[in-house]
Write a protein that holds these residues in place. Structure first.
Motif, PDB file in Angstrom:
ATOM      1  N   GLN A  58     -58.771  84.506  31.964  1.00  0.00           N
ATOM      2  CA  GLN A  58     -59.378  85.763  31.545  1.00  0.00           C
ATOM      3  C   GLN A  58     -60.899  85.729  31.698  1.00  0.00           C
ATOM      4  O   GLN A  58     -61.551  84.754  31.303  1.00  0.00           O
ATOM      5  CB  GLN A  58     -59.037  86.064  30.085  1.00  0.00           C
ATOM      6  N   LEU A 105     -57.552  78.601  36.228  1.00  0.00           N
ATOM      7  CA  LEU A 105     -57.978  78.308  34.863  1.00  0.00           C
ATOM      8  C   LEU A 105     -59.433  77.865  34.893  1.00  0.00           C
ATOM      9  O   LEU A 105     -59.843  77.118  35.793  1.00  0.00           O
ATOM     10  CB  LEU A 105     -57.125  77.199  34.242  1.00  0.00           C
ATOM     11  N   ILE A 149     -50.462  76.647  31.474  1.00  0.00           N
ATOM     12  CA  ILE A 149     -51.263  76.979  30.304  1.00  0.00           C
ATOM     13  C   ILE A 149     -51.950  75.712  29.811  1.00  0.00           C
ATOM     14  O   ILE A 149     -51.532  74.600  30.145  1.00  0.00           O
ATOM     15  CB  ILE A 149     -50.408  77.603  29.187  1.00  0.00           C
ATOM     16  N   SER A 197     -58.145  79.535  30.176  1.00  0.00           N
ATOM     17  CA  SER A 197     -57.604  80.847  30.499  1.00  0.00           C
ATOM     18  C   SER A 197     -58.156  81.325  31.829  1.00  0.00           C
ATOM     19  O   SER A 197     -59.186  80.846  32.306  1.00  0.00           O
ATOM     20  CB  SER A 197     -57.977  81.851  29.391  1.00  0.00           C
ATOM     21  N   ILE A 225     -50.813  80.771  22.725  1.00  0.00           N
ATOM     22  CA  ILE A 225     -50.827  81.546  23.967  1.00  0.00           C
ATOM     23  C   ILE A 225     -49.647  82.501  23.973  1.00  0.00           C
ATOM     24  O   ILE A 225     -48.506  82.094  23.752  1.00  0.00           O
ATOM     25  CB  ILE A 225     -50.755  80.605  25.182  1.00  0.00           C
ATOM     26  N   ASN A 252     -50.812  82.170  32.174  1.00  0.00           N
ATOM     27  CA  ASN A 252     -51.852  82.509  33.141  1.00  0.00           C
ATOM     28  C   ASN A 252     -51.256  82.838  34.502  1.00  0.00           C
ATOM     29  O   ASN A 252     -50.215  82.304  34.895  1.00  0.00           O
ATOM     30  CB  ASN A 252     -52.821  81.330  33.288  1.00  0.00           C
TER      31      ASN A 252
END
Length: 363
Positions: free
Chosen positions: A144, A46, A124, A142, A38, A42
């Motif tokens: 994302q 999550l 994370i 993540s 990583i 973040n």
């Protein structure tokens, strides 16, 4: 490290120099999995896009609180059940979904399919899923998401199967457009799919009836989604996967060329223009062993062993850097010579995506 058994997490501090890396979990002769390191903490929720906890499968979750203060997380599972978890400052925590739900008799772990971890800024983590004794895979946890996901390889041969997940973490349904392509970059039509809030588009390529000749596919969504891809063998001995979120890049590395087994590499041109890619094979000291050009038509895919992309031997190379004038999607599979262990990694992004550590928190 002499105290290796006491170490639960590690951080590489390279100052303003960007590094790409990964870690592997493995049992020799049984299974292994590679997880990218990583490079940024973040800043939101999550997402656990897939939970496997039935028919002999298990799912494990590991979390690290990088915050200087305690953080209380909330797990919201796909069945609506909610579990709190408080992590002390700097605390590392790891457990299986089966264990963390065992003291809640109203939760059936075999019915859980996904989860959202709320209040996770500064935390994370990763998830592993597998079955004893031979299969193991996993992905980073993540925050994302993206409106386009790339699945750069499909193999539904007599030996291999391909599995896929696209997970909608939103509170409303998302409309997906699945576009399969052949290896030359020609579209094979499109498939409309709607997934409910918290739902998944999941299955094997064979079961989802992709058109004959599908070499890779793209998912476009009306809402940001997340997902990953799996490869496995029908004999149940090998399994590997990687995230399909934001893996398109103009520069990256294939960080490991397996010397004791084999490595396969696939490239997809994710743009609608021809791409010119420069491949550079390097050794552990960073010395260039060989360079080679690679031309990809719009949406074309090429897959091969690393040595086949070069005109001279690269036996002393340990990794490959790539640079392109268009965004491309790449991934690698590393397999053991005994046919038991397999791991996968996306082509990992390099310094063009580096954000300096402006707040000096080490990430």
């Amino acid at each position: 490290f002499t105290n290796a058994s006491q170490i639960t997490s590690m951080k590489l501090d390279a100052g303003d120099t960007f590094c790409s890396g990964y870690e592997k979990f493995y049992q020799v002769g049984n299974y292994r999995v590679a997880i990218p390191a990583i490079s940024a903490v973040n800043t939101g929720d999550l997402y656990i896009p897939h939970i496997a906890s039935g028919d002999g499968w298990w799912t494990g979750v590991a979390l690290l609180n990088t915050n200087p203060t305690p953080t209380t997380l909330t797990f919201t599972f796909s069945d609506g059940s909610i579990l709190p978890l408080t992590l002390a400052a700097g605390e590392h925590w790891a457990d299986t979904v089966q264990n963390i739900t065992s003291s809640f008799p109203n939760i059936d772990p075999s019915a859980l399919e996904s989860a959202v971890i709320s209040n996770a800024s500064g935390v994370i983590g990763l998830e592993l899923f597998g079955s004893q004794p031979e299969r193991l895979s996993g992905v980073l946890l993540s925050n994302q998401t993206a409106t386009s996901l790339y699945y750069p390889h499909i193999d539904s041969s007599g030996t291999w199967w391909t599995g896929l997940v696209a997970y909608n973490p939103n509170s409303t349904s998302a409309d997906l457009t699945i576009t399969p392509y052949n290896s030359s970059g020609n579209s094979l039509g499109s498939i409309p799919v709607t997934i409910a809030a918290g739902g998944k588009y999941i299955g094997t390529a064979a079961a989802l009836n992709f058109p004959s000749g599908t070499a890779w596919f793209k998912v476009d969504s009306t809402l940001p989604v997340t997902g990953f891809e799996l490869f496995g063998t029908h004999d149940g001995k090998q399994l590997a996967g990687y995230s399909t979120v934001n893996i398109n890049t103009a520069q990256g590395v294939f960080a490991k060329l397996d010397k004791e087994g084999w490595t396969g590499i696939a490239f997809v041109n994710s743009s609608n223009s021809a791409a010119t890619v420069t491949l550079t094979a390097k050794d552990n000291e960073g010395l260039t062993i060989a360079t080679s050009p690679l031309s990809l038509a719009a949406y074309e895919k090429q897959v091969d062993l690393p040595k086949e992309f070069f005109t001279v031997p690269i036996t002393t190379a340990s990794y490959i850097h790539f640079s392109s004038d268009q965004e491309v999607v790449g991934f690698q599979l590393n397999g053991s010579a005994d046919g038991m262990m397999l791991d996968g990694l996306p082509g990992m992004k390099t310094s063009t995506d580096f954000t300096p550590d402006d707040d000096n928190d080490g990430f």
